[in-house]
Design a protein around this motif. Structure first.
Motif, PDB file in Angstrom:
ATOM      1  N   GLN A   1      84.522 100.857 111.709  1.00 52.70           N
ATOM      2  CA  GLN A   1      85.331 100.799 112.926  1.00 52.70           C
ATOM      3  C   GLN A   1      84.709 101.725 113.953  1.00 52.70           C
ATOM      4  O   GLN A   1      84.550 102.927 113.696  1.00 52.70           O
ATOM      5  CB  GLN A   1      86.763 101.220 112.638  1.00 52.70           C
ATOM      6  CG  GLN A   1      87.662 101.243 113.861  1.00 52.70           C
ATOM      7  CD  GLN A   1      87.906  99.863 114.440  1.00 52.70           C
ATOM      8  OE1 GLN A   1      88.133  98.901 113.706  1.00 52.70           O
ATOM      9  NE2 GLN A   1      87.856  99.748 115.764  1.00 52.70           N
TER      10      GLN A   1
ATOM     11  N   ARG B   1      84.672 109.239 116.291  1.00 46.65           N
ATOM     12  CA  ARG B   1      84.723 107.941 116.968  1.00 46.65           C
ATOM     13  C   ARG B   1      84.601 106.771 115.993  1.00 46.65           C
ATOM     14  O   ARG B   1      85.201 105.720 116.218  1.00 46.65           O
ATOM     15  CB  ARG B   1      83.603 107.847 118.001  1.00 46.65           C
ATOM     16  CG  ARG B   1      83.661 108.909 119.076  1.00 46.65           C
ATOM     17  CD  ARG B   1      82.655 108.630 120.189  1.00 46.65           C
ATOM     18  NE  ARG B   1      81.272 108.655 119.708  1.00 46.65           N
ATOM     19  CZ  ARG B   1      80.432 107.620 119.818  1.00 46.65           C
ATOM     20  NH1 ARG B   1      80.842 106.478 120.359  1.00 46.65           N
ATOM     21  NH2 ARG B   1      79.184 107.724 119.373  1.00 46.65           N
TER      22      ARG B   1
ATOM     23  N   ARG C   1      84.623  96.341 115.336  1.00 45.30           N
ATOM     24  CA  ARG C   1      84.664  96.587 113.896  1.00 45.30           C
ATOM     25  C   ARG C   1      83.601  95.736 113.231  1.00 45.30           C
ATOM     26  O   ARG C   1      83.651  94.499 113.318  1.00 45.30           O
ATOM     27  CB  ARG C   1      86.028  96.286 113.291  1.00 45.30           C
ATOM     28  CG  ARG C   1      86.103  96.737 111.838  1.00 45.30           C
ATOM     29  CD  ARG C   1      87.464  96.550 111.221  1.00 45.30           C
ATOM     30  NE  ARG C   1      87.681  95.190 110.745  1.00 45.30           N
ATOM     31  CZ  ARG C   1      88.522  94.871 109.761  1.00 45.30           C
ATOM     32  NH1 ARG C   1      89.198  95.813 109.143  1.00 45.30           N
ATOM     33  NH2 ARG C   1      88.683  93.605 109.415  1.00 45.30           N
TER      34      ARG C   1
ATOM     35  N   GLY D   1      85.022 100.887 124.782  1.00 46.61           N
ATOM     36  CA  GLY D   1      85.614  99.836 123.959  1.00 46.61           C
ATOM     37  C   GLY D   1      85.418 100.059 122.472  1.00 46.61           C
ATOM     38  O   GLY D   1      84.887 101.098 122.042  1.00 46.61           O
ATOM     39  N   SER D   2      85.867  99.067 121.697  1.00 49.47           N
ATOM     40  CA  SER D   2      85.831  99.162 120.237  1.00 49.47           C
ATOM     41  C   SER D   2      85.260  97.893 119.622  1.00 49.47           C
ATOM     42  O   SER D   2      85.379  96.809 120.197  1.00 49.47           O
ATOM     43  CB  SER D   2      87.245  99.378 119.678  1.00 49.47           C
ATOM     44  OG  SER D   2      87.799 100.587 120.144  1.00 49.47           O
TER      45      SER D   2
ATOM     46  N   ASN E   1      85.022 103.163 117.727  1.00 47.17           N
ATOM     47  CA  ASN E   1      85.878 103.348 118.898  1.00 47.17           C
ATOM     48  C   ASN E   1      85.154 104.201 119.945  1.00 47.17           C
ATOM     49  O   ASN E   1      84.178 104.885 119.641  1.00 47.17           O
ATOM     50  CB  ASN E   1      87.183 104.024 118.499  1.00 47.17           C
ATOM     51  CG  ASN E   1      87.998 103.203 117.528  1.00 47.17           C
ATOM     52  OD1 ASN E   1      87.965 101.971 117.550  1.00 47.17           O
ATOM     53  ND2 ASN E   1      88.741 103.875 116.665  1.00 47.17           N
ATOM     54  N   THR E   2      85.663 104.149 121.139  1.00 50.03           N
ATOM     55  CA  THR E   2      85.117 104.939 122.249  1.00 50.03           C
ATOM     56  C   THR E   2      83.594 104.780 122.309  1.00 50.03           C
ATOM     57  O   THR E   2      82.833 105.754 122.343  1.00 50.03           O
ATOM     58  CB  THR E   2      85.493 106.429 122.103  1.00 50.03           C
ATOM     59  OG1 THR E   2      86.851 106.549 121.679  1.00 50.03           O
ATOM     60  CG2 THR E   2      85.346 107.147 123.447  1.00 50.03           C
TER      61      THR E   2
END
Length: 121
Positions: free
Chosen positions: A82, A67, A19, A16-17, A84-85
């Motif tokens: 941010q 990432r 921020r 998931g991500s 990610n992954t």
């Protein structure tokens, strides 16, 4: 009085991500670099990413390259991370730091209170 406040942490599944945001008050953000750090239980605080005052240069820890992305909006006095992954090993308290350079914690003058990121299924 200078203050840094992080937000955006939480619980997310692997892959998931999230921020993260870091709002700086009491000082003009565009004068100095901003770093993101993290600290997992029982481990030392480690540098994750850094961005220079204008947002034209950045660096990343090898463990997050490709990432994570650091950015900043000086008009909003805010820096972002941010993520990610996300992986289980990214679980930690994440801190932003101001008025410093690079990925070594000792180089920074001001710190936020941290936001918890937990990656778990």
């Amino acid at each position: 009085q200078l203050k840094l406040v992080e937000s955006g942490g939480g619980l997310v599944q692997p892959g998931g991500s999230l921020r993260l945001s870091c709002v700086v008050s009491g000082f003009t953000l565009d004068l100095y670099g901003v770093g993101w750090f993290r600290q997992a239980p029982g481990k030392e605080r480690e540098g994750v990413s850094w961005i220079n005052n204008r947002g034209t240069d950045s660096m990343y820890a090898d463990s997050v390259k490709g990432r994570f992305t650091i950015s900043r909006d000086n008009a909003k006095n805010t820096a972002y991370l941010q993520m990610n992954t996300l992986k289980v090993e990214d679980t930690a308290v994440y801190y932003c730091a101001f008025k410093g350079w690079g990925l070594q914690p000792r180089g920074y003058t001001y710190w936020g209170q941290g936001t918890q990121v937990t990656v778990s299924s």
